[in-house]
Design a protein around this motif. Structure first.
Motif, mmCIF file in Angstrom:
data_model
loop_
_atom_site.group_PDB
_atom_site.id
_atom_site.type_symbol
_atom_site.label_atom_id
_atom_site.label_comp_id
_atom_site.label_asym_id
_atom_site.label_seq_id
_atom_site.Cartn_x
_atom_site.Cartn_y
_atom_site.Cartn_z
ATOM 1 N N HIS A 166 0.770 -1.210 0.134
ATOM 2 C CA HIS A 166 -0.062 0.077 0.017
ATOM 3 C C HIS A 166 0.872 1.392 0.095
ATOM 4 O O HIS A 166 0.324 2.255 -0.292
ATOM 5 N N THR A 167 2.124 1.334 0.574
ATOM 6 C CA THR A 167 3.010 2.215 0.341
ATOM 7 C C THR A 167 4.341 2.222 -0.206
ATOM 8 O O THR A 167 4.470 1.127 -0.648
ATOM 9 N N TYR A 195 -3.544 9.691 1.973
ATOM 10 C CA TYR A 195 -4.463 8.701 1.898
ATOM 11 C C TYR A 195 -4.139 7.797 2.818
ATOM 12 O O TYR A 195 -4.723 6.994 3.559
ATOM 13 N N THR A 196 -2.557 7.404 2.729
ATOM 14 C CA THR A 196 -2.066 6.126 3.644
ATOM 15 C C THR A 196 -1.481 6.511 4.886
ATOM 16 O O THR A 196 -1.336 5.985 5.773
ATOM 17 N N GLN A 198 1.337 7.933 4.975
ATOM 18 C CA GLN A 198 3.036 7.438 4.998
ATOM 19 C C GLN A 198 3.699 8.796 4.986
ATOM 20 O O GLN A 198 3.634 9.655 4.193
ATOM 21 N N ILE A 356 -3.016 0.633 6.647
ATOM 22 C CA ILE A 356 -2.251 0.820 5.609
ATOM 23 C C ILE A 356 -1.286 1.697 5.661
ATOM 24 O O ILE A 356 -0.366 1.738 4.845
ATOM 25 N N THR A 357 -1.263 2.020 6.790
ATOM 26 C CA THR A 357 -0.207 3.250 7.230
ATOM 27 C C THR A 357 1.138 2.576 7.689
ATOM 28 O O THR A 357 1.022 1.320 8.452
ATOM 29 N N ARG A 364 5.564 7.377 9.445
ATOM 30 C CA ARG A 364 4.105 7.843 9.177
ATOM 31 C C ARG A 364 3.972 9.121 9.890
ATOM 32 O O ARG A 364 4.705 9.617 11.062
ATOM 33 N N SER A 369 -4.540 4.757 8.773
ATOM 34 C CA SER A 369 -5.527 4.806 7.763
ATOM 35 C C SER A 369 -5.953 3.312 7.703
ATOM 36 O O SER A 369 -4.993 2.315 7.756
ATOM 37 N N VAL A 397 -11.751 3.555 2.770
ATOM 38 C CA VAL A 397 -10.531 4.053 3.980
ATOM 39 C C VAL A 397 -11.142 4.859 4.991
ATOM 40 O O VAL A 397 -11.955 5.904 4.761
ATOM 41 N N ARG A 399 -9.702 7.269 7.833
ATOM 42 C CA ARG A 399 -8.452 7.803 8.358
ATOM 43 C C ARG A 399 -8.908 8.559 9.941
ATOM 44 O O ARG A 399 -9.819 9.047 10.079
#
Length: 424
Positions: A166-167, A195-196, A198, A356-357, A364, A369, A397, A399
């Motif tokens: 995801h990242t 979104y993630t 990251q 997914i982070t 991060r 997320s 998703v 957050r």
């Protein structure tokens, strides 16, 4: 830190928190039961500091009493008002005062900087950005390509994670930069992917970009007030950020700009010029022929936005009183670590929910997320009904952003227990 899921543990962390008192300096929206909500939406809009009202009332009083003379008189004269933000802004992002200025809004500033730092040639014309970047960045890069008569699909190279991930991996970003080589004009990434969540290794990315002769800049919308930044030390060429997320400076709040000091005395640089960026020594002579002032201030267009800057000054002062970003970052890592612990304790299969982070706190910001594969919108609505304000991003998703200045460990515990209740 070793966590446990008891309410007593959360209460103990709050009792030991050196930043706990700052929570009382914010207006916290009430939940459905009129108790304070657990607000985890600071990555979209930060809460209002209580000091904002007095700051605005003072500016309004000066305007009412002095009219145009408030530019030169009053509690904080407007003519140099933006300069009162410079030192704190430099501390915020790890820069020299010469390298920063507060002005305009984020995407306006991104365009102004790209006019200077994206100068394509016949052979060096590529822009590298992360795939799925925030839409404003995507649109800005598309339009910058078109300004030079180029097709966005030929110009923009998007970084995407490896299959099943995801990242982005730093080594993959570096490899892509090396692969593009002499064709790469500008790297433009978000400091933190919205979104993630990251956080990118900006120092490593800058080194890689400079090694192939590219300019390197960052949109720090989700990083300023979130990460401990060292823009000067990392040798970043340019950056900009908003102030309404982690800097709690109100919807549509003013923006910050960073330009490395190597460009401070470069009047030859192409830019879109405005009166306020002109050399102040002769600005009021009102003559044609733009002479940029030294430093980031030379990218200014118009005089200061006094009302949003008055709000922003309250926030910057609060960051300094809290001990700066190093102090905020320590609590941030504890908050996200605690939230991660509570979610992992649910023992949910990834087919239902996954974070997914990145698990590494250094990779991060203060955000987790959650990719919810089943009943995602139902979960989001359930949290809202419990007074837990999160953020929904299509298609599935949620957050959660625990912010160190106003979120408590009890807030995080509430979120963890609500998730447990939903999935029981």
């Amino acid at each position: 830190m070793t966590y446990d899921s008891s309410p007593a543990f959360a209460a103990q962390l709050d009792a030991q928190d050196p930043l706990a008192a700052f929570r009382q300096e914010f207006h916290i929206p009430p939940g459905p039961d009129w108790k304070p909500s657990a607000y985890f939406c600071g990555n979209s809009l930060g809460l209002q500091p209580k000091g904002v009202q007095g700051a605005l009332e003072q500016v309004l009083a000066d305007w009412a009493r002095l009219g145009v003379e408030a530019h030169f008189d009053g509690s904080s004269p407007w003519m140099p008002f933006h300069e009162t933000l410079t030192e704190a802004t430099a501390r915020l992002v790890g820069a020299k005062p010469l390298e920063v200025v507060v002005m305009n809004n984020l995407t306006v500033n991104l365009h102004l900087l790209m006019v200077t730092f994206y100068r394509p040639t016949a052979t060096r014309y590529k822009i590298l950005m992360e795939g799925g970047a925030f839409p404003s960045d995507q649109y800005a890069m598309e339009s910058q390509a078109r300004l030079h008569g180029l097709a966005p699909d030929d110009v923009i190279v998007e970084l995407v994670p490896r299959p099943g991930e995801h990242t982005l991996r730093t080594e993959d970003i570096e490899a892509k930069i090396a692969e593009l080589g002499d064709a790469l004009a500008t790297v433009l990434l978000g400091g933190v992917n919205y979104y993630t969540g990251q956080a990118f290794d900006m120092a490593a990315i800058t080194r890689a970009g400079h090694a192939v002769g590219a300019m390197v800049g960052f949109d720090l919308a989700h990083a300023a007030g979130n990460l401990h930044l060292e823009l000067h030390g990392w040798d970043v060429d340019f950056a900009c950020w908003c102030s309404y997320k982690y800097l709690n400076s109100g919807p549509g709040g003013t923006s910050g700009v960073y330009v490395h000091e190597r460009f401070a005395h470069r009047p030859d640089l192409v830019r879109l010029a405005g009166w306020w960026g002109h050399d102040p020594a002769n600005r009021f002579q009102m003559k044609k022929g733009f002479q940029p002032m030294a430093g980031a201030g030379g990218w200014q267009l118009s005089n200061a936005q006094i009302f949003p800057m008055a709000i922003h000054r309250v926030s910057l002062d609060m960051v300094d009183r809290a001990g700066g970003m190093a102090t905020l970052r320590r609590k941030s890592e504890q908050l996200t670590g605690y939230l991660e612990f509570l979610i992992n304790e649910l023992r949910l299969p990834k087919s239902k929910l996954e974070i997914i982070t990145p698990t590494d706190p250094a990779q991060r910001g203060c955000q987790l997320s959650l990719l919810v594969h089943e009943r995602g919108r139902e979960l989001f609505d359930f949290l809202a009904a419990q007074g837990i304000i999160a953020d929904w991003r299509e298609p599935n998703v949620i957050r959660l952003a625990p912010v160190p200045l106003y979120n408590s460990f009890e807030d995080v515990h509430r979120a963890g227990m609500a998730l447990r209740q939903f999935f029981k």
